[in-house]
Design an enzyme around this catalytic site. Structure first.
Site, PDB file in Angstrom:
ATOM      1  N   ASP A 140      -8.268  -3.827   7.340  1.00 14.88           N
ATOM      2  CA  ASP A 140      -8.858  -4.695   8.370  1.00 14.88           C
ATOM      3  C   ASP A 140     -10.101  -4.045   8.974  1.00 14.88           C
ATOM      4  OD1 ASP A 140      -7.058  -6.749   8.117  1.00 14.88           O
ATOM      5  OD2 ASP A 140      -5.887  -6.275   9.920  1.00 14.88           O
ATOM      6  N   GLU A 180      -9.883  -6.698   1.131  1.00 17.95           N
ATOM      7  CA  GLU A 180      -9.305  -6.437  -0.195  1.00 17.95           C
ATOM      8  C   GLU A 180     -10.004  -5.268  -0.880  1.00 17.95           C
ATOM      9  OE1 GLU A 180      -6.582  -7.607  -0.606  1.00 17.95           O
ATOM     10  OE2 GLU A 180      -6.600  -9.354   0.697  1.00 17.95           O
TER      11      GLU A 180
HETATM   12 ZN   LIG Z   1      -4.131  -6.411   2.905  1.00 17.10          ZN
END
Ligand SMILES: [Zn+2]
Length: 689
Positions: free
Chosen positions: A587, A523
């Site tokens: 990621d 995030e």
């Molecule tokens: Zn995301």
């Protein structure tokens, strides 16, 4: 209603365009529910080589242990935990529904909302009567000029025909809420579903036309006419699709931001009667608005004049009953599931009614139900402990930014400023929403749904012209997801995800860094992905990069686009590297930050990360296993195809492997040799953050 730009860890209902009326991505498993531990030895396939296929190694036994329940498109760590939360909410609602609580109290509202939804005998008995006034309104339309008030009315009850109206932060002045009109009105998930060629797409389009015809027949249209009318509705939607913006282009904030004077927009689209529409929909008076997709509205303006009025009326009827199908007699509910569940996602069976009613109560009265859920399931020091861990990951990001070789000191200062301004929201809102103006009545399934939708629409539109409330949440507390909002510059972690497997108090630190640590890092990195980087510390769409640094960034993200384009999603379908770029960047950055936080934590405690622990793995290996096991899943091929074409996230297998191939630290932790599939030559590795 989520803001235009919301970046999650996992596809939410809206982003997958999963259009089941009761909005149920998760739920119903006949297997007993248990939480899956953070370190799940049972899922590991020890016969696989982690250097050949890490996902197979970390999750190879998962699908054998967790077959997909008949009423789900997939089963994964998120759905397992959601299932657990669903049981918790079920207990709360069953109790509330028999408590005879005082009228107007929170308990009465959630109890009666849930109980009326559950009463299918009453719903079937009432037939079309509860929705007849809505059908009559559409039937009464005699001229095109009468369309506008009805479109506004439909929008107010969340029937998103034609287009959408919402409140959102102004991209260029994040302190204020503005009106946004955006494209919409497609019954299929996305524009390409109407336009792509291929046998599977042809088949699905045929099934969609059948679906429209079936609904028209259920509404009393004779079979012959229903077939013809359905084809006409499909032709209209196909024209709408042609003028819609594609999902890759929509990721660029500049392409969905066009502030205009209302008068100017209205004069360019006279058939839409914009001023009248805004008033009827309940928006406060405005002089300007963001017309997110101008080409769409120009096209729609023409279609409103050229399309047969009866076709437009049939289109509205179909959208209306699809939207309320779970509050209508069984044949409507079945028909909605048959297309959106069975055909589109390959789900054999519809989920149990109680689960759909729990979900419906969560979406209608999320912060009432969430308050009780938090009190029972997210107590003690959960909030403060999580907050400390989030700070550790943020500190890692600060160090990461300083170490970057490709970014100039000037841009680094701005990046640090943005990082320091990020607000962490954990567990649940500090201030709960007030639902006192919403009336929920016993035994009125349709009325409750309509009033809850009106209440939500009014609540959202009321924000227009007001200052932004930074304390507000866009997810309910039991939600198993997390997000970053670029215009708010906040990261959000609802109580629902702060549980095993993602956060497990009984697991090692290393395992938790790989699980929730990487989610937090994901995030945070969204604030600096190809979309997030365009917003500054205050959440404004404003370029704070030097030209060279922007170029350097794009070279690095191009590497990720090409790399992910080469991964296969399902059968012949490859991952769309551009569509998934923001998520892939997040990621890759997320796991790196978790890795850095693990190293710092171990150093501060003088702990070794190289020696094997009781479970047979070193802490470094445990971190990677934690990451890999975030994505353990069993998925139906139809669902994989749908998400590969619509979801901004890569498929689970790709999420696990796509990151570790870019980390030399993985190769070192598992002793892989350069040239093995999970250990490409260093020059083939991609790294942005
Ligand atoms: Zn995301």
């Amino acid at each position: 209603m989520s803001p235009l730009l919301t970046r999650t860890i996992r596809c939410s209902l809206a982003c997958a365009a999963l259009l089941l009326a009761a909005s149920a991505l998760y739920a119903q498993t006949p297997a007993p529910v248990r939480t899956i531990p953070g370190f799940d030895k049972s899922a590991i396939d020890t016969t696989a080589d982690p250097c050949a296929d890490f996902y197979q190694y970390a999750c190879g036994n998962y699908s054998k242990l967790h077959p997909i329940p008949a009423d789900l498109p997939s089963f994964d760590q998120f759905s397992n935990l959601y299932e657990f939360n669903l049981q918790a909410l079920h207990g709360i609602l069953e109790k509330a529904s028999t408590a005879h609580a005082a009228a107007g109290s929170d308990e009465q509202k959630i109890g009666d909302y849930y109980a009326s939804c559950m009463d299918t005998a009453a719903i079937d008995k009432a037939g079309l009567a509860p929705i007849q006034p809505e059908l009559d309104r559409i039937a009464a339309i005699k001229s095109r000029d009468e369309l506008t008030p009805e479109i506004a009315h439909l929008q107010r009850i969340s029937v998103d025909a034609f287009f959408s109206l919402s409140a959102d932060q102004d991209f260029k002045d994040a302190t204020r809420e503005i009106a946004v009109m955006d494209q919409g009105g497609l019954g299929l998930p996305e524009k390409d579903y109407y336009l792509r060629t291929g046998a599977k797409d042809d088949e699905l389009r045929g099934q969609y036309v059948q679906h429209i015809a079936s609904l028209l027949k259920l509404l009393g249209t004779p079979p012959d006419a229903a077939g013809k009318n359905a084809a006409d509705v499909m032709a209209f939607e196909t024209e709408l699709a042609k003028v819609s913006l594609g999902n890759v282009e929509r990721r660029d904030p500049d392409k969905i931001y066009h502030m205009q004077q209302v008068t100017k927009f209205a004069s360019g689209t006279p058939n839409l009667h914009v001023a009248e529409f805004l008033k009827d929909a309940g928006a406060p008076p405005v002089t300007e608005l963001n017309v997110a997709t101008p080409d769409f509205f120009a096209g729609l303006n023409q279609l409103m004049a050229s399309t047969n009025l009866d076709t437009l009326k049939n289109y509205m009827r179909v959208f209306l009953v699809d939207s309320f199908s779970s509050r209508l007699p069984k044949p409507f509910d079945e028909e909605n599931f048959d297309f959106y569940g069975r055909k589109l996602q390959g789900i054999p069976e519809q989920q149990a009614r109680w689960k759909r009613c729990v979900n419906a109560t969560d979406s209608a009265l999320g912060e009432v139900l969430g308050k009780v859920y938090v009190a029972q399931y997210f107590g003690g020091d959960s909030k403060t402990r999580t907050a400390e861990e989030v700070k550790e990951i943020e500190a890692a990001m600060g160090r990461d930014l300083n170490q970057l070789g490709w970014m100039s000191p000037a841009t680094k200062v701005k990046a640090q400023e943005k990082l320091a301004a990020i607000v962490d929201k954990i567990g649940y809102p500090n201030k709960w929403r007030d639902y006192s103006a919403l009336t929920i009545a016993s035994g009125d399934a349709m009325g409750n749904s309509v009033r809850a939708r009106e209440f939500e629409s009014d609540y959202q539109l009321h924000k227009i012209g007001r200052p932004v409330d930074k304390g507000e949440w866009d997810m309910t507390p039991p939600t198993v997801n997390a997000d970053y909002l670029p215009t708010m510059n906040t990261i959000n972690f609802p109580a629902g995800i702060l549980q095993p497997a993602f956060y497990d108090r009984t697991a090692s630190d290393a395992s938790n860094y790989g699980h929730i640590g990487a989610v937090v890092g994901h995030e945070l990195t969204h604030g600096f992905d190809d979309e997030g980087r365009k917003f500054d510390a205050q959440g404004n769409l404003k370029d704070w990069w030097t030209t060279d640094d922007a170029k350097g960034f794009e070279q690095r993200t191009d590497c990720l686009v090409n790399e992910y384009n080469s991964f296969v999603a399902v059968d012949d379908l490859h991952v769309n590297g551009k569509l998934t770029l923001g998520e892939n960047t997040a990621d890759n950055g997320g796991l790196r930050l978790a890795w850095m936080a693990l190293l710092a934590n171990a150093a501060s405690k003088h702990e070794s990360l190289e020696s094997k622990t009781a479970n047979g793995y070193t802490p470094k290996q445990e971190l990677f296993l934690g990451w890999g096991q975030n994505w353990c899943a069993s998925e139906r091929p139809e669902f994989l195809r749908l998400t590969a074409q619509t979801d901004v996230h890569s498929p689970d297998r790709v999420r696990a492997n796509g990151v570790v191939v870019n980390m030399p630290e993985f190769r070192q932790a598992f002793g892989c040799k350069v040239g093995q599939p999970m250990a490409p030559a260093p020059e083939k590795m991609c790294r942005v953050w």
